[in-house]
Design an enzyme around this catalytic site. Structure first.
Site, PDB file in Angstrom:
ATOM      1  N   CYS A   1       0.141   2.674  13.370  1.00 57.44           N
ATOM      2  CA  CYS A   1       1.287   3.473  12.929  1.00 57.44           C
ATOM      3  C   CYS A   1       1.625   4.549  13.939  1.00 57.44           C
ATOM      4  O   CYS A   1       2.749   4.990  14.021  1.00 57.44           O
ATOM      5  CB  CYS A   1       1.000   4.124  11.589  1.00 57.44           C
ATOM      6  SG  CYS A   1       0.528   2.938  10.356  1.00 57.44           S
TER       7      CYS A   1
ATOM      8  N   HIS B   1      -1.516  -7.634   2.639  1.00 58.94           N
ATOM      9  CA  HIS B   1      -1.617  -8.131   4.024  1.00 58.94           C
ATOM     10  C   HIS B   1      -2.825  -7.622   4.794  1.00 58.94           C
ATOM     11  O   HIS B   1      -3.073  -8.067   5.916  1.00 58.94           O
ATOM     12  CB  HIS B   1      -0.313  -7.879   4.784  1.00 58.94           C
ATOM     13  CG  HIS B   1      -0.073  -6.473   5.217  1.00 58.94           C
ATOM     14  ND1 HIS B   1      -0.283  -6.060   6.504  1.00 58.94           N
ATOM     15  CD2 HIS B   1       0.375  -5.387   4.554  1.00 58.94           C
ATOM     16  CE1 HIS B   1       0.037  -4.778   6.611  1.00 58.94           C
ATOM     17  NE2 HIS B   1       0.445  -4.339   5.430  1.00 58.94           N
TER      18      HIS B   1
ATOM     19  N   GLY C   1       0.817  -1.212   0.000  1.00 60.44           N
ATOM     20  CA  GLY C   1       0.000   0.000   0.000  1.00 60.44           C
ATOM     21  C   GLY C   1       0.853   1.265   0.000  1.00 60.44           C
ATOM     22  O   GLY C   1       0.555   2.239  -0.702  1.00 60.44           O
ATOM     23  N   THR C   2       1.907   1.253   0.782  1.00 64.41           N
ATOM     24  CA  THR C   2       2.762   2.440   0.892  1.00 64.41           C
ATOM     25  C   THR C   2       3.381   2.791  -0.457  1.00 64.41           C
ATOM     26  O   THR C   2       3.342   3.949  -0.889  1.00 64.41           O
ATOM     27  CB  THR C   2       3.876   2.196   1.941  1.00 64.41           C
ATOM     28  OG1 THR C   2       3.251   1.933   3.197  1.00 64.41           O
ATOM     29  CG2 THR C   2       4.799   3.394   2.060  1.00 64.41           C
TER      30      THR C   2
ATOM     31  N   GLN D   1      -7.935  -0.223   2.943  1.00 70.12           N
ATOM     32  CA  GLN D   1      -8.864  -0.742   3.946  1.00 70.12           C
ATOM     33  C   GLN D   1     -10.208  -1.170   3.350  1.00 70.12           C
ATOM     34  O   GLN D   1     -10.932  -1.939   3.966  1.00 70.12           O
ATOM     35  CB  GLN D   1      -9.116   0.309   5.040  1.00 70.12           C
ATOM     36  CG  GLN D   1      -7.923   0.582   5.943  1.00 70.12           C
ATOM     37  CD  GLN D   1      -7.621  -0.553   6.912  1.00 70.12           C
ATOM     38  OE1 GLN D   1      -8.482  -1.348   7.266  1.00 70.12           O
ATOM     39  NE2 GLN D   1      -6.369  -0.639   7.342  1.00 70.12           N
TER      40      GLN D   1
ATOM     41  N   ASN E   1      -8.357   3.941   8.087  1.00 73.94           N
ATOM     42  CA  ASN E   1      -7.803   2.807   8.813  1.00 73.94           C
ATOM     43  C   ASN E   1      -8.007   2.889  10.326  1.00 73.94           C
ATOM     44  O   ASN E   1      -7.962   1.887  11.009  1.00 73.94           O
ATOM     45  CB  ASN E   1      -6.308   2.647   8.503  1.00 73.94           C
ATOM     46  CG  ASN E   1      -5.561   3.951   8.539  1.00 73.94           C
ATOM     47  OD1 ASN E   1      -5.891   4.887   7.809  1.00 73.94           O
ATOM     48  ND2 ASN E   1      -4.571   4.044   9.394  1.00 73.94           N
TER      49      ASN E   1
ATOM     50  N   SER F   1      -3.370  -3.351  -0.812  1.00 65.46           N
ATOM     51  CA  SER F   1      -2.252  -4.046  -0.168  1.00 65.46           C
ATOM     52  C   SER F   1      -2.652  -5.475   0.165  1.00 65.46           C
ATOM     53  O   SER F   1      -3.784  -5.729   0.578  1.00 65.46           O
ATOM     54  CB  SER F   1      -1.887  -3.301   1.118  1.00 65.46           C
ATOM     55  OG  SER F   1      -0.988  -4.060   1.890  1.00 65.46           O
TER      56      SER F   1
END
Ligand SMILES: *Cc1c(COP(=O)(O)O)cnc(C)c1O
Length: 389
Positions: free
Chosen positions: A325, A201, A71-72, A179, A151, A199
């Site tokens: 985070c 995971h 995602g990042t 998300q 998120n 993403s």
């Protein structure tokens, strides 16, 4: 001791079916998809098959899907890539105050490079007002990036309205759908978005792999240079086992979307109801309905979120404060602050992230231990006990 994982917004376990699909690509099918021999062809076929599965999720062409490391990276590529490629048109980017750090920090970097960034405010539930977007689009605006679902709270943004406004003005629209993927439809024939990040995971796939949807015709500059992988938009030998896993995870999430949503909604609604019956002075920070069904953000007045996490951990229950985070820092969450929630309430917030494998027994177990924890912590909190006198 029972172990209950309620932090699925931070990460999810790999679905056994996903792992099974991946294993052959670590073992016998280890080829490099750029090779023209049989080993390469097998890997290449797996790469393209996974791409088709992601394309189904977005209802787009496989040519509009690119694999990344998560995602990042997808957020970085969308934001910096579009900003670099379109700087001759303008250097103004619009985002919101409640984005994931991958988006906020990419924008911050652009700011240092001479771009101008507008952060749209949100209301008490974390919603961006489409009128605010309308008012802030300028001649030199090149990109709008607003997340699909948050998120920390699960709040679902009015993406369709927002994207339509950007489209009318001829401005690219990116959404961080990490998300929301597999929880709410992201059909790009209905939603006029140009770019979207996902993403692995967060949807029962492996870590370190993700994808980005880039609408055909979008002007974007690659961030990594090398070979001609991913049609020259993302150089580097593809993570084939990870990509196969992502494809499988997306396929399962897409196929079972309604079934799991129903299950997650049942768990979270039941949990909230029982929580209200057993603990007083709690505040739901998430929107009661317009949220992804897995996520609840709740404040327990007078208690530090971190203390709740540690006490629940000792009972085998894993939850998060605000966002994974930001935990570990003492700053209140930027999301809850932007929603106008006062620091003391924000510090007492817990994020419950339900998952597919959670059961109503899990809910009952948490309800059997949490009231005692809150009561004990509150009895040690001078501020809380004083306010009750
Ligand atoms: C987890 C998350 C990301 C980052 O994805 P990674 O694959 O962990 O890099 C980005 N945006 C949102 C909304 C997320 O929840």
């Amino acid at each position: 001791m029972k172990k209950i994982y309620l932090d699925h917004s931070a990460t999810t376990p790999v679905n056994p079916k996903v792992l099974e699909a991946m294993l052959p690509y670590y073992k016998e099918h280890f080829g490099n998809p750029s090779s023209i021999h049989e080993f390469g062809k097998v890997a290449k076929a797996a790469l393209e098959e996974a791409r088709e599965k992601i394309a189904e999720l977005f209802n787009c062409s496989p040519y509009e899907i690119y694999f990344t490391s998560g995602g990042t990276e997808s957020d970085n590529l969308a934001i910096k890539g579009v900003a670099f490629a379109n700087k001759n048109k303008g250097k103004h980017v619009i985002t919101s105050k409640i984005e994931h750090h991958a988006v906020l920090e990419s924008c911050k970097y652009l700011k240092r490079e001479g771009y101008q960034i507008t952060h749209l405010p949100v209301d008490r539930f974390g919603f961006v007002d489409p009128d605010d977007l309308k008012k802030n689009i300028r001649e030199d605006t090149i990109l709008v990036t607003i997340m699909h679902a948050n998120n920390e709270t699960g709040t679902i943004e009015p993406i369709e309205e927002l994207a339509k406004i950007a489209k009318e003005k001829g401005v690219y629209f990116h959404t961080d759908a990490v998300q929301s993927a597999g929880k709410i439809p992201i059909d790009v024939e209905k939603l006029p978005i140009d770019l979207a990040s996902i993403s692995g995971h967060k949807i029962y796939g492996p870590k370190g792999v993700g994808a980005i949807y880039i609408r055909k015709g979008t002007r974007i500059t690659p961030l990594s240079h090398g070979g001609h992988h991913e049609r020259s938009r993302r150089a580097g030998t593809e993570n084939i086992p990870g990509i196969v896993g992502l494809g499988e995870a997306v396929k399962i999430a897409f196929k079972d979307m309604d079934k799991y949503n129903e299950h997650l909604k049942n768990l979270s609604v039941t949990f909230l109801k029982k929580l209200k019956e057993t603990i007083n002075d709690i505040q739901l920070n998430s929107h009661p309905e317009k949220r992804i069904s897995s996520t609840l953000n709740i404040s327990f007045k007078g208690v530090e979120g971190e203390s709740i996490i540690l006490s629940l951990d000792m009972k085998g229950v894993a939850v998060a404060s605000g966002s994974a985070c930001t935990s570990g820092s003492l700053e209140p969450s930027h999301v809850l602050s932007a929603m106008g929630i006062e620091p003391a309430i924000a510090q007492s917030s817990i994020r419950f992230g339900f998952g597919r494998d959670n059961t109503l027994e899990d809910v009952d177990y948490v309800i059997s231990v949490l009231p005692e924890i809150i009561q004990r912590l509150r009895s040690m909190s001078p501020i809380y006990t004083q306010s009750k006198k």
